[in-house]
Design a protein around this motif. Structure first.
Motif, PDB file in Angstrom:
ATOM      1  N   GLY A 188     -47.828  19.599   8.270  1.00  8.40           N
ATOM      2  CA  GLY A 188     -48.823  19.887   7.458  1.00  8.40           C
ATOM      3  C   GLY A 188     -49.170  18.309   6.747  1.00  8.40           C
ATOM      4  N   PRO A 189     -48.457  17.787   6.336  1.00  9.25           N
ATOM      5  CA  PRO A 189     -48.814  16.438   5.799  1.00  9.25           C
ATOM      6  C   PRO A 189     -49.551  16.007   7.280  1.00  9.25           C
ATOM      7  CG  PRO A 189     -46.843  17.280   4.917  1.00  9.25           C
ATOM      8  CD  PRO A 189     -47.433  18.183   6.340  1.00  9.25           C
ATOM      9  N   MET A 190     -48.913  16.094   8.436  1.00  6.20           N
ATOM     10  CA  MET A 190     -49.098  14.926   9.844  1.00  6.20           C
ATOM     11  C   MET A 190     -50.526  15.330  10.360  1.00  6.20           C
ATOM     12  SD  MET A 190     -47.134  12.320  10.605  1.00  6.20           S
ATOM     13  CE  MET A 190     -47.876  12.422  12.321  1.00  6.20           C
ATOM     14  N   ILE A 191     -51.300  17.340  10.135  1.00  5.28           N
ATOM     15  CA  ILE A 191     -52.177  17.854  10.160  1.00  5.28           C
ATOM     16  C   ILE A 191     -53.393  17.173   9.148  1.00  5.28           C
ATOM     17  CG2 ILE A 191     -53.541  19.681  10.457  1.00  5.28           C
ATOM     18  CD1 ILE A 191     -50.777  20.887  11.927  1.00  5.28           C
ATOM     19  N   ALA A 192     -52.595  17.070   8.146  1.00  3.69           N
ATOM     20  CA  ALA A 192     -53.875  16.396   6.655  1.00  3.69           C
ATOM     21  C   ALA A 192     -54.337  14.970   7.234  1.00  3.69           C
ATOM     22  CB  ALA A 192     -53.542  16.452   5.892  1.00  3.69           C
ATOM     23  N   MET A 226     -46.656  13.681  16.254  1.00  2.39           N
ATOM     24  CA  MET A 226     -45.147  14.066  17.115  1.00  2.39           C
ATOM     25  C   MET A 226     -44.145  13.658  18.318  1.00  2.39           C
ATOM     26  SD  MET A 226     -45.206  14.039  13.980  1.00  2.39           S
ATOM     27  CE  MET A 226     -42.932  14.519  13.487  1.00  2.39           C
ATOM     28  N   GLY A 227     -44.560  14.464  19.180  1.00  2.00           N
ATOM     29  CA  GLY A 227     -44.601  14.144  20.345  1.00  2.00           C
ATOM     30  C   GLY A 227     -43.506  13.375  21.333  1.00  2.00           C
ATOM     31  N   SER A 228     -44.884  12.394  21.226  1.00  4.87           N
ATOM     32  CA  SER A 228     -44.283  10.969  22.076  1.00  4.87           C
ATOM     33  C   SER A 228     -43.495  10.653  20.879  1.00  4.87           C
ATOM     34  CB  SER A 228     -46.101  10.017  21.719  1.00  4.87           C
ATOM     35  OG  SER A 228     -46.095   9.480  20.583  1.00  4.87           O
ATOM     36  N   ARG A 270     -60.918   9.780  17.084  1.00  5.86           N
ATOM     37  CA  ARG A 270     -61.679  10.571  17.920  1.00  5.86           C
ATOM     38  C   ARG A 270     -62.280  12.248  17.343  1.00  5.86           C
ATOM     39  NH1 ARG A 270     -59.503  11.330  23.621  1.00  5.86           N
ATOM     40  NH2 ARG A 270     -59.686   9.116  23.250  1.00  5.86           N
ATOM     41  N   ARG A 271     -63.143  12.847  17.617  1.00  6.26           N
ATOM     42  CA  ARG A 271     -63.373  14.294  16.646  1.00  6.26           C
ATOM     43  C   ARG A 271     -62.527  15.428  17.896  1.00  6.26           C
ATOM     44  NH1 ARG A 271     -65.307  14.355  12.200  1.00  6.26           N
ATOM     45  NH2 ARG A 271     -66.843  13.815  11.187  1.00  6.26           N
ATOM     46  N   ASP A 272     -61.212  15.794  17.368  1.00  6.62           N
ATOM     47  CA  ASP A 272     -60.725  16.870  18.240  1.00  6.62           C
ATOM     48  C   ASP A 272     -59.638  17.805  17.111  1.00  6.62           C
ATOM     49  OD1 ASP A 272     -58.597  17.767  19.824  1.00  6.62           O
ATOM     50  OD2 ASP A 272     -59.012  16.178  21.370  1.00  6.62           O
ATOM     51  N   ASP A 273     -59.013  18.903  17.793  1.00  5.39           N
ATOM     52  CA  ASP A 273     -58.246  19.527  16.631  1.00  5.39           C
ATOM     53  C   ASP A 273     -57.174  18.554  16.319  1.00  5.39           C
ATOM     54  OD1 ASP A 273     -56.774  21.331  15.005  1.00  5.39           O
ATOM     55  OD2 ASP A 273     -56.089  21.989  17.453  1.00  5.39           O
ATOM     56  N   PRO A 274     -57.318  18.596  14.636  1.00  8.54           N
ATOM     57  CA  PRO A 274     -56.106  17.310  14.182  1.00  8.54           C
ATOM     58  C   PRO A 274     -54.585  18.336  14.121  1.00  8.54           C
ATOM     59  CG  PRO A 274     -57.376  18.740  12.525  1.00  8.54           C
ATOM     60  CD  PRO A 274     -58.408  19.270  13.586  1.00  8.54           C
ATOM     61  N   GLN A 288     -57.117  15.086   9.914  1.00 13.42           N
ATOM     62  CA  GLN A 288     -58.055  14.888   9.725  1.00 13.42           C
ATOM     63  C   GLN A 288     -58.887  13.732   8.735  1.00 13.42           C
ATOM     64  OE1 GLN A 288     -59.704  18.042   9.914  1.00 13.42           O
ATOM     65  NE2 GLN A 288     -61.363  16.542   9.639  1.00 13.42           N
ATOM     66  N   ALA A 289     -58.085  13.425   8.050  1.00 14.68           N
ATOM     67  CA  ALA A 289     -58.517  12.120   7.285  1.00 14.68           C
ATOM     68  C   ALA A 289     -59.140  11.180   8.050  1.00 14.68           C
ATOM     69  CB  ALA A 289     -57.606  11.276   6.569  1.00 14.68           C
ATOM     70  N   GLY A 290     -58.352  10.778   9.186  1.00 19.00           N
ATOM     71  CA  GLY A 290     -58.545   9.712  10.406  1.00 19.00           C
ATOM     72  C   GLY A 290     -59.940  10.004  11.082  1.00 19.00           C
ATOM     73  N   ILE A 291     -59.989  11.695  10.970  1.00 17.98           N
ATOM     74  CA  ILE A 291     -60.918  12.323  12.104  1.00 17.98           C
ATOM     75  C   ILE A 291     -62.366  11.438  11.304  1.00 17.98           C
ATOM     76  CG2 ILE A 291     -62.203  14.081  12.393  1.00 17.98           C
ATOM     77  CD1 ILE A 291     -59.019  15.010  13.931  1.00 17.98           C
TER      78      ILE A 291
END
Length: 191
Positions: A127-131, A155-157, A143-147, A134-137
């Motif tokens: 959740g915090p990573m997604i937020a 996280m996968g890398s 880039r504008r993409d799905d956060p 989104q802040a970076g977007i």
């Protein structure tokens, strides 16, 4: 006993730390309570005083080890600094990729424990990573993409490099910096 109070007790902390090492090394099915008791120099009744059973122990260990990731992600700093800090913490905290620990959920019998693990990963890490993505977007850094997608890619890398710093003749902080640089460069918002 509540997991946030467990770390206040030396015996419980020993169980959590030693259990964390064993579950990463051997997986849920490979860990025996006898071995954990031997490593912590305590009896089974003492272990069961703190943790009712192996399943509860596994869940509380994951909650314990995930606690604090949110604070690292939400620290003040640039996107690059925050991503590098969380990557370094993941590389330092895990001995094996965290997806293997997530797979061990299949051995849990009680649905409420599955919810507890899912909530811990979501509330403390994803959740915090997604937020953050989104802040970076929103700031035009990514880039504008799905956060969620951007978070999962990052996280996968990082997950793929857990335990590999020595093989690459580097240390975890340096590896975290490189992974972050490659991620930022690849995900940069381009005009």
């Amino acid at each position: 006993m509540e997991s946030n109070r467990l770390d206040e007790h030396e015996t419980a902390r020993c169980i959590l730390e030693e259990g964390w090492q064993l579950f990463q090394q051997k997986g849920y099915r490979g860990v025996s309570i006898d071995e954990l008791c031997l490593r912590c120099k305590l009896s089974k009744p003492t272990l069961y005083y703190y943790f009712q059973d192996k399943e509860n122990l596994f869940v509380q260990i994951l909650q314990y080890k995930l606690h604090g990731f949110r604070e690292i992600i939400e620290r003040p700093g640039s996107l690059r600094e925050r991503l590098q800090a969380i990557a370094a913490e993941i590389l330092d905290s895990f001995q094996t990729d965290y997806s293997s620990l997530l797979r061990d959920r299949e051995h849990l019998k009680r649905p409420e424990n599955l919810v507890r693990i899912r909530d811990a990963f979501h509330n403390e890490l994803f959740g915090p990573m997604i937020a953050l993505m989104q802040a970076g977007i929103d700031a035009g850094e990514l880039r504008r993409d799905d956060p969620t997608l951007l978070a999962l890619i990052f996280m996968g890398s990082v997950n793929n490099f857990i335990g590999k710093a020595a093989d690459l003749h580097t240390d975890n902080p340096s590896l975290a910096g490189k992974l972050t640089d490659y991620y930022i460069e690849g995900s940069r918002n381009r005009p």
